[in-house]
Design a protein around this motif. Structure first.
Motif, PDB file in Angstrom:
ATOM      1  N   VAL A 145       0.828  -1.208   0.000  1.00  0.00           N
ATOM      2  CA  VAL A 145       0.000   0.000   0.000  1.00  0.00           C
ATOM      3  C   VAL A 145       0.862   1.259   0.000  1.00  0.00           C
ATOM      4  CG1 VAL A 145      -1.617   1.358   1.384  1.00  0.00           C
ATOM      5  CG2 VAL A 145      -2.011  -1.087   1.054  1.00  0.00           C
ATOM      6  N   CYS A 146       1.902   1.258   0.831  1.00  0.00           N
ATOM      7  CA  CYS A 146       2.715   2.469   0.976  1.00  0.00           C
ATOM      8  C   CYS A 146       3.565   2.761  -0.246  1.00  0.00           C
ATOM      9  CB  CYS A 146       3.589   2.357   2.228  1.00  0.00           C
ATOM     10  SG  CYS A 146       2.620   2.380   3.742  1.00  0.00           S
ATOM     11  N   LYS A 147       3.744   1.785  -1.094  1.00  0.00           N
ATOM     12  CA  LYS A 147       4.461   2.025  -2.341  1.00  0.00           C
ATOM     13  C   LYS A 147       3.595   2.748  -3.379  1.00  0.00           C
ATOM     14  CE  LYS A 147       7.929  -1.650  -2.097  1.00  0.00           C
ATOM     15  NZ  LYS A 147       8.421  -2.923  -2.696  1.00  0.00           N
ATOM     16  N   ILE A 148       2.276   2.716  -3.180  1.00  0.00           N
ATOM     17  CA  ILE A 148       1.382   3.332  -4.171  1.00  0.00           C
ATOM     18  C   ILE A 148       0.494   4.424  -3.579  1.00  0.00           C
ATOM     19  CG2 ILE A 148       1.330   1.232  -5.580  1.00  0.00           C
ATOM     20  CD1 ILE A 148      -1.473   0.664  -4.428  1.00  0.00           C
ATOM     21  N   ASN A 150       1.274   7.347  -2.426  1.00  0.00           N
ATOM     22  CA  ASN A 150       1.708   8.697  -2.750  1.00  0.00           C
ATOM     23  C   ASN A 150       2.411   8.689  -4.100  1.00  0.00           C
ATOM     24  OD1 ASN A 150       1.337  10.251   0.014  1.00  0.00           O
ATOM     25  ND2 ASN A 150       2.287   8.289   0.546  1.00  0.00           N
ATOM     26  N   TYR A 151       2.731   9.850  -4.605  1.00  0.00           N
ATOM     27  CA  TYR A 151       3.550   9.906  -5.822  1.00  0.00           C
ATOM     28  C   TYR A 151       4.914   9.288  -5.565  1.00  0.00           C
ATOM     29  CZ  TYR A 151       0.138  13.048  -7.990  1.00  0.00           C
ATOM     30  OH  TYR A 151      -1.003  13.577  -8.517  1.00  0.00           O
ATOM     31  N   GLU A 152       5.390   9.440  -4.316  1.00  0.00           N
ATOM     32  CA  GLU A 152       6.680   8.885  -3.926  1.00  0.00           C
ATOM     33  C   GLU A 152       6.472   7.535  -3.258  1.00  0.00           C
ATOM     34  OE1 GLU A 152       6.626  13.334  -3.752  1.00  0.00           O
ATOM     35  OE2 GLU A 152       5.431  11.716  -2.870  1.00  0.00           O
ATOM     36  N   SER A 153       7.212   6.535  -3.704  1.00  0.00           N
ATOM     37  CA  SER A 153       7.120   5.200  -3.119  1.00  0.00           C
ATOM     38  C   SER A 153       7.927   5.141  -1.826  1.00  0.00           C
ATOM     39  CB  SER A 153       7.654   4.160  -4.110  1.00  0.00           C
ATOM     40  OG  SER A 153       7.674   2.876  -3.542  1.00  0.00           O
ATOM     41  N   VAL A 154       7.305   4.626  -0.774  1.00  0.00           N
ATOM     42  CA  VAL A 154       7.978   4.461   0.513  1.00  0.00           C
ATOM     43  C   VAL A 154       7.905   2.990   0.909  1.00  0.00           C
ATOM     44  CG1 VAL A 154       8.021   5.076   2.954  1.00  0.00           C
ATOM     45  CG2 VAL A 154       7.448   6.811   1.244  1.00  0.00           C
TER      46      VAL A 154
END
Length: 218
Positions: A145-148, A150-154
């Motif tokens: 989920v956190c990879k998608i 935001n515009y920035e992947s975390v």
């Protein structure tokens, strides 16, 4: 350029080891601690002391207003902290509903704002039996989920996800860490109780590593 990472730093021995592991791995660390109304708020004092000593950027965020949504946990409600081994059914009362999903979401937002590519947190195998939000499948799905989100992947990174507290402490010992400025006990008193599941697991880790825990116990 040094890679930036956000470390969710509770002030406990696991996240203390994670914090130092990230720094020793050459990361630029942004430590993030949360006051969510936990009775063992003393851990936040330890976190501040450690970060000041290491020169690490540290934020302590007060989200205690949402404590009114966390009914039924002995960590945030007026419920006695259970005693006994960590795997006992009674320890389920220490589960704070959805805590790690909330804290990870906030940490990811902070990571995006400072340009960090990873969020570290200290889930480990000793937590798997009691806490669903410390299990590998949770970390895997949160990572997706956190990879998608935001515009920035975390990336969500749990360096000790597959090992127990004894192994975490062993790594900390190998790094030469001093655990006197960490707090694990679920009770917020001057000294650790030595009886709650968190204390017992901590004491077992020190015993199995053949060293003495430096913090005082009742």
């Amino acid at each position: 350029m040094t890679e930036k990472v956000v470390v969710i730093y509770s002030g406990g021995m696991d996240s203390f080891t994670v914090l130092n592991r990230a720094q020793k791995d050459g990361k630029q660390v942004f430590a993030l601690s949360f006051n969510y109304g936990q009775r063992h708020v003393k851990e936040l004092q330890c976190a501040s002391t450690v970060c000041n000593g290491l020169g690490i950027n540290h934020k302590v965020i007060d989200i205690s207003a949402i404590n009114q949504l966390f009914a039924g946990s002995s960590l945030t409600d007026d419920i006695d902290i259970p005693e006994g081994h960590y795997e006992a059914d009674s320890m389920k009362s220490t589960l704070v509903p959805n805590r790690n999903m909330i804290l990870l979401s906030l940490a990811v937002a902070y990571a995006v704002s400072v340009g960090a590519e990873q969020v570290y947190y200290g889930a480990h195998s000793g937590d798997h039996a009691i806490y669903p939000d410390c299990r590998p499948e949770f970390v895997e799905k949160m990572n997706d989920v956190c990879k998608i989100a935001n515009y920035e992947s975390v990336e969500i990174f749990s360096p000790y996800l597959t090992v127990n507290k004894t192994a975490i402490l062993a790594d900390g010992i190998a790094m030469g860490l001093d655990y006197s400025n960490t707090w694990t006990c679920y009770n917020g008193r001057d000294k650790a109780c030595g009886k709650c599941g968190a204390c017992q697991e901590r004491l077992e880790a020190f015993f199995e590593n053949n060293i003495t825990d430096p913090i005082p116990y009742e």
